[in-house]
Structure formats: C-alpha cells, structure tokens
Design a protein around this motif. Structure first.
Motif, short mmCIF file in Angstrom:
data_model
loop_
_atom_site.label_atom_id
_atom_site.label_comp_id
_atom_site.label_asym_id
_atom_site.label_seq_id
_atom_site.Cartn_x
_atom_site.Cartn_y
_atom_site.Cartn_z
N VAL A 14 0.84 -1.19 0.00
CA VAL A 14 0.00 0.00 0.00
C VAL A 14 0.88 1.25 0.00
N LEU A 15 0.50 2.23 -0.81
CA LEU A 15 1.18 3.52 -0.76
C LEU A 15 0.50 4.36 0.32
N ALA A 16 1.25 4.73 1.34
CA ALA A 16 0.66 5.39 2.50
C ALA A 16 0.23 6.81 2.17
N ALA A 17 -0.92 7.19 2.76
CA ALA A 17 -1.53 8.49 2.46
C ALA A 17 -0.61 9.66 2.78
N ASP A 18 0.17 9.53 3.88
CA ASP A 18 0.90 10.71 4.36
C ASP A 18 2.34 10.76 3.85
N PRO A 38 -0.60 9.99 -2.49
CA PRO A 38 -1.62 9.27 -3.27
C PRO A 38 -2.77 10.16 -3.75
N ARG A 39 -3.12 11.19 -2.98
CA ARG A 39 -4.29 12.00 -3.37
C ARG A 39 -3.97 13.05 -4.42
N LEU A 82 -5.20 9.93 -10.67
CA LEU A 82 -4.20 10.19 -9.62
C LEU A 82 -2.81 10.08 -10.23
N VAL A 84 -0.28 8.79 -8.92
CA VAL A 84 0.26 7.44 -8.69
C VAL A 84 -0.30 6.42 -9.69
N ALA B 4 -9.50 14.34 -0.05
CA ALA B 4 -8.88 14.13 1.25
C ALA B 4 -7.87 12.99 1.12
N SER B 5 -7.06 12.79 2.14
CA SER B 5 -6.00 11.77 2.06
C SER B 5 -6.54 10.35 2.08
N PHE B 6 -5.86 9.48 1.37
CA PHE B 6 -6.18 8.05 1.44
C PHE B 6 -4.92 7.27 1.10
N ASP B 7 -4.88 6.03 1.57
CA ASP B 7 -3.85 5.10 1.12
C ASP B 7 -4.27 4.57 -0.25
N TYR B 8 -3.28 4.15 -1.04
CA TYR B 8 -3.58 3.68 -2.40
C TYR B 8 -2.95 2.31 -2.60
N LEU B 50 -8.87 3.99 2.17
CA LEU B 50 -8.06 3.16 1.28
C LEU B 50 -8.74 3.07 -0.08
#
Ligand SMILES: Cc1cc2nc3c(=O)[nH]c(=O)nc-3n(C[C@@H](O)[C@H](O)[C@H](O)COP(=O)(O)OP(=O)(O)OC[C@H]3O[C@@H](n4cnc5c(N)ncnc54)[C@H](O)[C@@H]3O)c2cc1C
Ligand code: FES
Ligand code: FES
Lengths: 191, 278
Positions: A14-18, A38-39, A82, A84, B4-8, B50
């Motif tokens: 998983v590519l982490a959000a932060d 990712p966003r 996105l 990514v 907003a932020s999410f894991d991908y 996610l």
C-alpha cells in the motif's frame, strides 16, 4: 515509445496516504520523475511537480475538458486521474505537440495547431490544450469525421469565449474536408 | 477541490484486491475508471481511507461472447466495448446506448461494470442491463454469486452488492434471432445524464420497455404482442407505466415532463424496435 514498466506492474504494498511516492512517467517522450502523495491529481503533478503548465485545470470534476491529456496514447481527464495511477505510463501533453525534429521546422506548431490559428479557433486559449489533446487521439481513430461526429466529440470540452464554429472549421480544414480558410487574407498569408 | 488523504493500493491480483477490501471494511473503496468516483473524491462527497485500484488488473480485462452471453469484465472500458466490431450483432442495444454514456474522453476511462456498480438511476448501462435481462457477477474473498439485473438495483446509487464484494463482470444476453431493439434519451446536452432514457426490446411474443431517469432505478415493463403488433391501447398502457414510475421534480426537469417523455419516447422506441426486428 514503450512505457517504462509493464502497464500491469503491481504496486507490491500500500502507498501510504501521508508519504510522498516516486512517480515516473514518460512525458512527451522524456522520462520524468517526481514525488506524489496518493491523493495528488495528475493535473497538479504535471503542473506543480514537473512544471509542465500547458495542461490547464478548470472544473476538477471531469466536465470542462481543459485538463485532457493522453495517457498511453488515449485522451483522458488528468483531473480524474491520480498521479500514482500514471506511474510507468506515457503522458502526452500540449507541450509535446510542436514538431520535435532537429531540422529547420524544430519547435513549429503542428498542422492542427496552425489550422486553429488560421481559423480563430481560440481566444483566451484556456480550453485549447485539452481540445488539441483530444483531437490528437480522436483524429488518429477517425481521420475524417463528419461535422456531427466532430461536434459529438467536442461535447466533452467547454469553450467559454470562442465557441465551437472556428474549432470545427479548423478540423474540417486540416482533415481536407473544407475550403482552406474563411478568415482575413492577411492572417492566412502569414502562414 | 482536492481529495482528502487516502492510502492507495494497486493489487497484483483480484484475490489481493478482495482481501484488502475485506480487511478495509467501510473505509475501503475500489476505483475502476474513476469517472464517477474521482469527482466525488475531489468534491469530498466520499472520503475513503483506502483506495483499491482495479483498473490495471489484467484478470478483469475480459470481454467474450460465450454460451448465449456477452460477458464484460470489470477493467473493460466503455470505449473498448463500443469499439468491439461484433457488438451491433451481439447486443445491439449496447451499440445504440453506449455513445450516450458521457463523452469520448470519459468513455476512454469509465468502465461498464463501474457504471453498473455506481447505479445512477439515469445511467445507460444499468438501463441496458435491465432491458436485456442481464446479470451481475459479484465476488468477494470467499465466493462468487450471480444476481439478475432486475434484483440488483435497489435505489439511487444503491445495489444489493455487499461492501466486501466487487462487480467482477456483467453479462448481457446475446440478441436472439427475430428480436428488435431501440434506444433513445433526452438530456440537456449530449453527454449529460439523461432526463429520461428509454430502451425497447421486442421478440416474437412480447414488447418490453425499460425506463431510466424517472423512478429511483431502471424499471422494465412488458406487454404481449397481439397478432405481431403492439397493443392497440398502447397509449393507455404507457400512461399507466409513466404514473407507476412516478418521478420527482429536480433542477433539470419536472416529474410531469418526465412522464410525458415516457409516453412519447416510449412509444417511439417500441415502434422502432418492432420495425427493426432481424
Ligand atoms: C463529464 C461526465 C459525464 C458523464 N456522463 C455520463 C452519462 O451520461 N451517463 C452515465 O451513465 N455516466 C456518465 N458519467 C459517469 C461515467 O463516465 C462513469 O464511467 C461511470 O458512472 C462509473 O464507472 P467508472 O469505471 O468510472 O467507476 P468509478 O468512478 O471508478 O467508480 C464508481 C463507483 O462504483 C464503484 N465501483 C466501480 N467499479 C466497481 C467494481 N468493479 N466493483 C464494485 N464497485 C465498483 C466505486 O467504488 C465507486 O463507488 C459521466 C462522467 C463524467 C465525468
Ligand atoms: S479540469 Fe479536468 S475536466 Fe475540467
Ligand atoms: S478559447 Fe477561451 S475558453 Fe476556449
């Protein structure tokens, strides 16, 4: 130009959000690398991370078409992609349209762009990059569209100042389907 | 307008995607073409933790006509289906309706299964699925099940799909010899969502009309053919159908206008379907 990696290359974890993640694309034929959460939208990645400002951002929900680029050759909305997701892919933007040969025509506009200029198919130009990128895919698949087919394709773009008549004339001209030009002769002679 | 932020996650296999979806629960979402989900993310109407990307899974890039069905996998785009040379013979209704799904540029990304999963009441793909008597193949980490189109859609953006399931494929019956099909819709501009969309199918014994954009889901009604012709009191039948569908006033149109479109376009597509039987 093949993509850098197979289009099916999986992201192992998983590519982490932060965190910012390395994204590599082939932008107009040149491999380019940047960092993206990712966003981050592809439109913002191109403009802010890679400094390719030719792609415009209007509505950011897929309606206006200003952000349209080609991903692996296919015209799509950069604002609905996105960064990514574009990793490992070929991205073509309006900057790549001008002729990239090493001869005396280096940097000159393509025939399609010249036709836009001749037929006053743009004023402010905000919509133009997206429309050109759609056309560069569409005309490859449908080299001589009827006006009806063309207008149907253009329904995926909003132009708020010029309207569509000049755009239609430019495409009809460049696809060899209409009188060369109905603009003032001084403009046309300049070409 | 940024998400907003999410894991991908770009999973390597469908099994990985399903495991991640099961583990993620309500905080996880799959993304296919992103042509409905990305606008919702950008507007922060949804904020998953996610995002699981199905769009590059080769396992889901399946498109085949087989034992009476055209089966369309979850990674197949609307443009890919529309460019299938045999589509007009296999499922003529899809060939007629697909050009109305958004625009050239959005069809290049948007998937057929994504549109069905999204279940917008005025969307063309759910309508075609209901009109043809198609089915939805759902899969979670443990099992696969097939749900008839008529049972799949529950309401606006609501289906019987559980949170841990994906739409693995959708299946349209291949058009039978002697059947006829027609599609029409009215929208504000070409490429906009339909105010009302009508899909008609006619076979040897009955005429069917499916309507989108009026009720809270695509809805089908059938009438017998009488001596090979449409009902003599078709206007009354369409009027009754229109009132049963109901419809609401919204910023695009009134319920009354929608019912009128059912009466008028409904008749037109039924006549067209009858006259173009093959
Ligand atoms: C400008 C514009 C105009 C449009 N006009 C129309 C139109 O006229 N008619 C129309 O029908 N649509 C229209 N759309 C939407 C259409 O383009 C989308 O493609 C479609 O609604 C969703 O498909 P998707 O693959 O893009 O799904 P996504 O946007 O990726 O996903 C949509 C939803 O479905 C879920 N989902 C997607 N795939 C699956 C799956 N395999 N299993 C389980 N859940 C899944 C997602 O989690 C999400 O909740 C338009 C979109 C735009 C941007
Ligand atoms: S900015 Fe992408 S379509 Fe408007
Ligand atoms: S030229 Fe200004 S929006 Fe099209």
């Amino acid at each position: 130009m093949p993509p850098l990696k197979s289009a099916a290359t999986p992201v192992a974890s998983v590519l982490a959000a932060d965190a910012r993640h390395t994204v590599t694309v082939v932008l107009n034929g040149t491999p380019r690398t940047g960092q993206a959460h990712p966003r981050l939208l592809l439109s913002d990645f191109l403009r802010h991370e890679l400094g390719a400002h030719g792609t415009r951002v209007g509505c950011e929900h897929g309606v206006c078409g200003a952000c349209t680029v080609r991903i692996d050759g296919v015209a799509q909305r950069a604002c609905l992609t996105l960064a990514v997701q574009a990793d490992g892919r070929r991205i073509d933007t309006v900057e790549g349209l001008s002729q990239s040969n090493q001869g005396p025509t280096e940097g000159r506009m393509t025939a399609l762009q010249e036709a836009f200029r001749r037929h006053h198919a743009l004023q402010c130009g905000f919509c133009t990059a997206g429309i050109l990128m759609s056309l560069s895919d569409y005309l490859g698949r449908n080299p001589k569209p009827t006006e009806e087919e063309l207008r149907d394709m253009l329904s995926g773009h909003l132009c708020r100042c010029t309207g569509y008549a000049g755009i239609v004339r430019a495409v009809m001209d460049v696809t060899g389907q209409a009188a060369a030009c109905d603009t003032r002769s001084g403009e046309a002679a300049h070409v | 307008m940024k998400p907003a932020s999410f894991d991908y996650l770009r999973p390597a296999t469908v099994a990985d995607a399903l495991a991640a979806l099961a583990a993620g629960g309500d905080d996880a979402r799959v993304i296919a073409g992103g042509q409905s989900l990305m606008p919702m993310l950008n507007m922060r109407l949804v904020q998953p933790r996610l995002l699981i990307d199905l769009s590059r899974l080769e396992e889901l890039r399946t498109l085949k006509a087989d034992s009476g069905w055209l089966s369309v996998g979850a990674a197949v785009t609307q443009a890919e289906l529309l460019s299938r040379p045999t589509l007009r013979d296999e499922v003529p209704l899809l060939a007629a309706a697909l050009p109305w799904v958004g625009h050239f540029q959005t069809r290049n990304r948007g998937t057929v299964c994504g549109s069905v999963a999204h279940a917008d009441p005025s969307a063309e793909m759910p309508l075609c699925l209901v009109a043809t008597g198609g089915a939805v193949v759902l899969r979670n980490a443990k099992r696969r099940r097939t749900v008839a189109a008529a049972d799949f859609f529950v309401g606006p953006l609501t289906t019987v799909k559980a949170a841990d399931e994906i739409v693995e494929s959708v299946r349209f019956p291949l058009a039978a010899a002697g059947s006829g099909h027609a599609f029409r819709e009215v929208s504000m501009r070409h490429g906009d969502f339909a105010i009302t969309a009508c899909a008609a199918t006619v076979d040897g014994t009955q005429a069917s009309l499916a309507v989108g954009g009026v009720a809270d889901r695509p809805t089908l009604r059938s009438w017998p053919l009488v001596g090979g012709a449409l009902l003599s009191d078709l206007d009354a039948a369409l009027n009754a159908f229109a009132w049963d569908l109901g419809g609401d006033d919204d910023q695009h149109a009134t319920a009354r206008y929608r019912r009128d479109l059912v009466r008028r376009i409904g008749r037109t597509v039924l006549e067209e379907a009858l006259s173009c039987r093959r």
